[in-house]
Design a protein around this motif. Structure first.
Motif, short mmCIF file in Angstrom:
data_model
loop_
_atom_site.label_atom_id
_atom_site.label_comp_id
_atom_site.label_asym_id
_atom_site.label_seq_id
_atom_site.Cartn_x
_atom_site.Cartn_y
_atom_site.Cartn_z
N PHE A 70 -4.87 9.83 -11.53
CA PHE A 70 -4.08 8.73 -12.01
C PHE A 70 -4.66 7.35 -11.58
CE2 PHE A 70 -0.18 7.03 -13.10
CZ PHE A 70 0.22 6.05 -12.06
N VAL A 71 -4.89 7.42 -10.21
CA VAL A 71 -5.33 5.98 -9.77
C VAL A 71 -6.70 5.77 -10.27
CG1 VAL A 71 -6.57 5.11 -7.59
CG2 VAL A 71 -4.20 6.08 -7.58
N VAL A 123 -4.93 4.36 -0.01
CA VAL A 123 -3.99 4.98 -0.77
C VAL A 123 -4.09 6.47 -0.79
CG1 VAL A 123 -3.13 5.26 -2.97
CG2 VAL A 123 -3.71 3.11 -2.10
N ARG A 145 0.79 -1.18 -0.10
CA ARG A 145 -0.06 0.06 0.04
C ARG A 145 0.88 1.47 0.05
NH1 ARG A 145 -3.68 -2.76 -0.80
NH2 ARG A 145 -3.15 -2.48 -2.66
N ASP A 176 2.30 1.78 -3.32
CA ASP A 176 1.28 2.10 -4.23
C ASP A 176 0.97 3.77 -4.05
OD1 ASP A 176 -1.36 -0.54 -4.10
OD2 ASP A 176 0.48 -0.09 -5.38
N VAL A 177 0.96 4.24 -2.64
CA VAL A 177 1.06 5.57 -2.61
C VAL A 177 2.26 6.33 -3.17
CG1 VAL A 177 1.17 7.38 -0.68
CG2 VAL A 177 -0.07 5.50 -0.36
N PHE A 212 3.77 5.46 -5.56
CA PHE A 212 3.78 5.08 -7.04
C PHE A 212 2.72 6.28 -7.57
CE2 PHE A 212 5.40 3.24 -10.62
CZ PHE A 212 4.09 2.73 -11.30
N ALA A 213 1.72 6.57 -6.92
CA ALA A 213 0.67 7.32 -7.31
C ALA A 213 1.15 8.70 -7.29
CB ALA A 213 -0.71 7.13 -6.26
N ILE A 232 -1.67 9.47 0.44
CA ILE A 232 -1.36 10.55 -0.33
C ILE A 232 -1.43 11.79 0.19
CG2 ILE A 232 -1.56 11.74 -2.47
CD1 ILE A 232 -2.40 9.10 -3.88
#
Lengths: 299, 315, 504
Positions: free
Chosen positions: B294-295, B15, A136, A139-140, A142-143, B19
């Motif tokens: 993006f996601v 996620v 996870r 993922d963060v 990467f996003a 962020i």
């Protein structure tokens, strides 16, 4: 910013090949040479590294010496690539600039490999809670738009070579985490691993002796591609003013300074860009060639 | 399928939270006082006045509290106001989003226009000099820094061809003007993407061409071109569609440097300025929006892929 | 109606949105390119140069500078000082705000008190805080009571921060960041942030016949090369440029007019006088002798600047630089001074700079090289603009490159910069004789009496060297040949566009 290839690079990394017996290095070498693309890439890289190492000795001018009378002279004569606004020799600065680019590239990829592989292997091998959480987190990371993440990290830490390495390293960590995790997952379920465990081999030993050799193939390709991306990242950050600081020459900040004079002295921007392109091409050729070599699907 | 969709959407939430938290912390860790920056160097203020300004901007509370505040407001759709301009953040972002979309679409169009024909040719005359040349050209496209390419394009067009770069105008006002202002940056961005796509087209097509049903088609006596276009290409392009989709997701957030070079008023420049000026709400807003896009784009592409390609099964 | 007509109707309906929205402006239009957007338009509150440039079009002040940097009346017709502590201004009659209401002494009183009020947080306060009372004996007269006589009072009143605003409007809107309530030649018609601002002619402007151009459009283009490209292609009629390389290109264009005038902002190399070795004035003075200012001007500004002392060289108060000490480099003397101070072989130091224009990174690199000649190895602390501001405020630097906003009146700039109590004295400089000179200079209202004081002050400041005074960059405006009548002032102000015309 090479984030586009960042998204792509993960997906195309070849799946871990089934465990093979160690083929003789002669066999590999022959295949390497016959793949026309990879040797050219290697050649470019080796040449760049040698030039970078020898840089201070081989440049005709001191990179900091200012000759205001010769400012913005076109290429020719004493200045093969022309001069910048301070009268400094562009050729010498391009050559010395290679040091920064290569050092940052190698170090930051080393960071990404170290960090990413550790995380990914552990996630793939041990699974469970650690796997879920760490992926996870990856993922963060990467996003995030890659360049924004790097900019933010540099803005926080400040502009130094060390911080540049950290920033770029962190940005490219998820790729390696995913690749190594995939490899670990693929191998973990195989019978011989159970057998090894039954024999009483510790986890560390298993990882080291069995999983890592099979991660190597996709990893090598990924490393080569990441090196090319790292150089592009460093130059992008320096271009924005967050990477290498003047008067230390770096291809990125030379491009940034040179952009002001695009119309009256374009050589300031042209040559650093050509240098970046050449070295990055070298890494891409090598990576491409290695992928062809190592990936059974594309043969 | 529905359960898959739901689980993917749920997985999005941590996620996104992650962020937001990372951005929130990161931007506050940057040394520099937003209020002081707002005032510049030429203004003198007493400490009381500074404290008052800080209260006004909401930066005087402890960070965890500020984050919870912020979270609450986001969930209600309030992205806060810019510390620099005192205008609401979300409408400003929404105003710049069209440019990013248009640029991304145009860049992808350029990339596809270059990559598909070249990829097909490359696959069909595999290992010939044309193939090798195209592949090296492709790698070249990958290797050129896109901001350098942008600068070179500006040089050529402005100085040698005397074609001026248009000021950006919104699509609703003057579509031709929009095109005029975006075609050069689209080419600069599209070159690298074309390189990636081309390789995918090539390898995908090669894989498809090696399939049995293609041989069957040929055996039935269909002409090569027909086989290519009607049978091989559509199947080969399926994975390519997903790659294009992912590139779109990336492009929406990754065009900072190109916007800088071409002086385009897009989101990339907005957030770059905001970072330098410690405009926390703007940075948080843009990054959240971009990451979300993006996601979501990735999710849409994944689902599209599953829907188009019946061979894919999800556990 | 038959199918065909319906079809046409549909086609037309669909095509309508594609037509350009809004009528084209009637009459003449001037499009100006600038490189910074403004955050707000309230003249008493804003701090940025870019804001001042817009306010030039929308508001007037009591007095203003003309293109010879002399004070002339704007909203005030005349003024007098019956005694050193009183100033009386007689206002023009029949001046109307954009709302139609007449401007009276009540509005002036309101504006001045608003600026003086600490709660307003006006940057202009320190220019006029000598005022103790504002009286309005009648509708067109304003009387100011001063704590002490202040020579720079008129200069302070000429600042954009002291533009006169409409009392009723402020009471209605709270502040004028988004609403314009001025008397200026143009009115705000449309504002699309980060894109453009459209201004239209004020038909009731008090200067009869002006402005001559009907519409002004201000476009924001952050990149200077793009600004020039815009002027070249006639997308812009005018642009303000400060990057030397772009100015060089502009001058090569046969169809463009490049107006340049020595500016009044001052580029300086600052010392933190409380940090070693800069607590020793000999070390600072040594730098003054080591630095070749003209070389910096040539390299960093492409020659588009004038070497200057503490008083901007373009103003009437400045002593010509060939009569100022240390303006011809003398490396030997610099080394001697360093040796005297105890640094015969130099030392290592840091220079704070930033890639923005104000941060002067090109200047820093040239100075870095020049200092090598006296054994000083300087490392550049190139920091991002936000961090630069913070370190400036915190006085956290050894040396720094700065661009200071100057002024035609020497007191307005020098006092707050170099007096030991000065608000922007971030050199932490305390020198009693200089303090006394500054205090004498400001209370003396006679120019003849002030001149020798400031001449002495210049020398004193150069020798005490809290900063090295480098140059004043030129103001540059690039215009199309058909834009006529604009007068460039030197401080960047654009209000003389009210006299400009477009002759195609």
């Amino acid at each position: 910013m090479p984030g586009s290839t960042r998204a792509f690079a993960t997906r195309e990394a070849p799946a871990a090949a089934p465990p093979r017996t160690a083929a003789g290095w002669r066999w590999w070498a022959r295949r390497f040479v016959r793949n026309r693309v990879a040797p050219i890439g290697l050649g470019i890289i080796v040449a760049s590294v040698l030039i970078a190492l020898a840089a201070p000795a081989i440049v005709p001018h001191d990179v900091r010496a200012m000759a205001p009378a010769d400012a913005l002279s076109p290429p020719g004569g004493r200045y093969p690539f022309g001069t910048d606004e301070f009268g400094r020799d562009v050729f010498s600065r391009v050559v010395v600039g290679s040091r920064v680019s290569l050092v940052v590239a190698f170090l930051s990829v080393a960071v990404a490999v170290a960090l990413g592989t550790t995380i990914g292997l552990a996630a793939g091998y041990y699974g469970g809670w650690w796997d879920a959480v760490s992926m996870r987190v990856m993922d963060v990371v990467f996003a995030f738009p890659a360049i924004l993440l790097a900019i933010a990290i540099m803005a926080v830490l400040g502009t130094s070579l060390f911080n540049l390495v950290i920033a770029i390293g962190v940005v490219y960590t998820p790729q390696f985490a995913r690749v190594s995790r995939a490899a670990a997952l693929a191998v973990r379920s195989l019978e011989f691993v159970d057998a090894a465990r039954a024999l009483g081999l510790g986890n560390a030993r298993i990882i080291w002796r069995h999983i890592i050799p099979n991660v190597l193939a996709p990893m090598i390709v990924q490393v080569s591609l990441s090196l090319s991306l790292a150089i592009l990242s460093e130059s992008a950050l320096s271009f924005l003013g967050l990477g290498t600081q003047p008067p230390v020459p770096s291809w990125g900040n030379m491009l940034s300074e040179g952009r002001q004079f695009l119309e009256i002295a374009p050589w300031n921007a042209i040559f650093p860009g050509l240098a970046i392109m050449t070295v990055v091409l070298g890494f891409n050729l090598l990576g491409d060639g290695l992928r062809d070599l190592l990936d059974p699907r594309l043969r | 399928m529905q359960r898959y969709l739901l689980s993917r959407l749920l997985a999005l939430i941590p996620v996104l939270l992650g962020i937001l938290a990372v951005v929130f912390l990161l931007i506050r860790l940057i040394p520099g006082d937003a209020v002081q920056l707002f005032l510049g160097t030429q203004v003198e203020m007493t400490p009381e006045q500074m404290a008052e300004l800080r209260r006004f901007f909401g930066v005087d509370k402890p960070i965890p509290l500020q984050f919870l505040d912020y979270l609450g407001r986001i969930l209600r759709g309030d992205f806060g106001v810019s510390l620099r301009t005192a205008r609401p953040v979300l409408p400003d972002i929404a105003q710049r989003l069209p440019l990013s979309f248009q640029l991304a679409t145009l860049a992808l169009a350029v990339a596809v226009a270059i990559a598909v024909p070249l990829g097909i040719v490359s696959a069909v005359v595999r290992n010939s000099p044309v193939d090798v040349a195209t592949r090296i050209g492709g790698l070249l496209g990958l290797s050129i820094p896109n901001f350098w390419l942008g600068a070179m394009l500006i040089l050529v067009f402005s100085r040698y061809l005397h074609v001026s770069l248009g000021q950006y105008v919104p699509l609703s006002q003057d579509p031709l003007g929009t095109l005029r202002s975006l075609y050069l940056p689209a080419i600069a961005l599209g070159a690298a993407i074309a390189a990636i796509l081309m390789r995918y087209v090539r390898s995908s097509l090669l894989e498809v061409l090696g399939q049995d049903y293609i041989r069957t088609a040929r055996g039935k006596g269909l002409r090569g071109t027909v086989v290519l276009l009607r049978h091989a290409l559509p199947n080969a392009l399926i994975p390519v569609v997903t790659v294009v989709g992912f590139q779109m997701g990336y492009l929406l957030g990754g065009t900072v440097v190109i916007e800088e070079i071409f002086a385009l008023p897009g989101m990339g420049r907005l957030v770059l300025q905001a970072i330098f000026q410690r405009d926390y709400p703007v940075v948080q807003g843009v990054v959240l929006v971009v990451a979300l896009l993006f996601v979501l784009t990735n999710l849409v592409v994944d689902l599209l892929y599953a829907w188009i390609d019946p061979r894919i099964r999800y556990a | 109606m038959n199918a065909r007509r319906w079809l046409w109707l549909v086609v037309v309906a669909l095509a309508l949105p594609a037509l350009p929205a809004g009528a084209a402006p009637v009459g003449t239009t001037l499009t100006i390119g600038v490189d910074q957007e403004v955050v707000g338009l309230d003249p008493n509150l804003v701090t940025a140069f870019s804001s001042f440039r817009r306010i030039d079009f929308l508001y007037n002040k009591l007095v203003r500078y003309n293109d010879r940097l002399e004070i002339e009346g704007d909203l005030a017709e005349s003024w007098e000082f019956p005694d050193p502590r009183t100033a009386i201004f007689r206002l023009r009659r029949g001046v109307r705000f954009h709302s139609g209401a007449e401007m009276t002494s009540e509005d002036v009183k309101f504006t001045l008190e608003r600026v003086l009020d600490p709660a307003t947080r006006s940057p202009g306060r320190s220019f006029i805080d000598v005022i103790t009372a504002v009286e309005t004996p009648d509708r067109y007269t304003v009387r100011l009571r001063l704590q002490f006589p202040l020579a720079s009072l008129l200069s302070g009143l000429a600042s954009a921060n002291l533009s006169i605003v409409e009392r009723a409007a402020v009471q209605r809107f709270g502040n004028l960041q988004r609403n314009v309530a001025g008397t200026g030649p143009y009115m705000l018609a449309e504002w699309v942030p980060d894109n453009f601002m459209r201004l239209t002619r004020n038909p009731n402007y008090f200067r009869r016949g002006l402005p001559r151009i009907d519409t002004v459009i201000i476009r924001v283009i952050p990149d200077q090369a793009s600004l020039l490209a815009g002027v070249r292609t006639r997308a812009l009629d005018m642009a303000t440029i400060n990057q030397g390389a772009v100015i060089v290109q502009a001058r090569r264009e046969p169809n463009l007019v490049v107006l340049q005038k020595p500016g009044i902002n001052l580029r300086i190399f600052s010392f933190n006088t409380t940090r070693r070795p800069y607590d020793d004035p000999r070390v600072r003075y040594a730098f003054a002798w080591a630095i070749d200012r003209q070389a910096i001007v040539n390299t960093a500004e492409f020659g588009f600047a004038a070497v200057s002392g503490p008083i901007p060289a373009s103003t009437p108060w400045a002593t010509p630089v060939n009569r100022l000490p240390s303006y011809t480099p003398d490396v030997a003397r610099a080394r001697r001074l360093l040796a005297e101070a105890g640094y015969p072989s130099g030392f290592a130091t840091r220079i704070v700079t930033s890639p923005t224009y104000e941060g002067g990174i090109a200047v820093a690199q040239v100075i870095q090289e020049q200092l090598r000649a006296i054994g000083v190895t300087a490392t550049l602390d190139t920091i991002e603009w936000g961090t630069y501001i913070n370190r400036w405020v915190a006085r956290d630097f050894d040396t720094m490159i700065e661009l200071r906003g100057g002024d035609p009146d020497p007191d307005r700039f020098l006092y707050r910069t170099f007096h030991s109590t000065g608000a922007v004295n971030n050199f932490l400089f305390k020198d009693a004789p200089i303090d006394r000179l500054l205090e004498r200079g400001r209370v003396n209202l006679e120019a003849a009496a002030r001149r020798p004081i400031y001449a002495e002050l210049e020398r004193a400041l150069i020798e005490a060297a809290p900063a090295i005074f480098l140059y004043t960059p030129m103001e540059t405006q690039v215009l199309q040949g058909y834009v006529r009548g604009f007068k460039i002032i030197g401080n960047g102000a654009l209000y003389f566009l009210e006299e400009a015309t477009i002759e195609r």
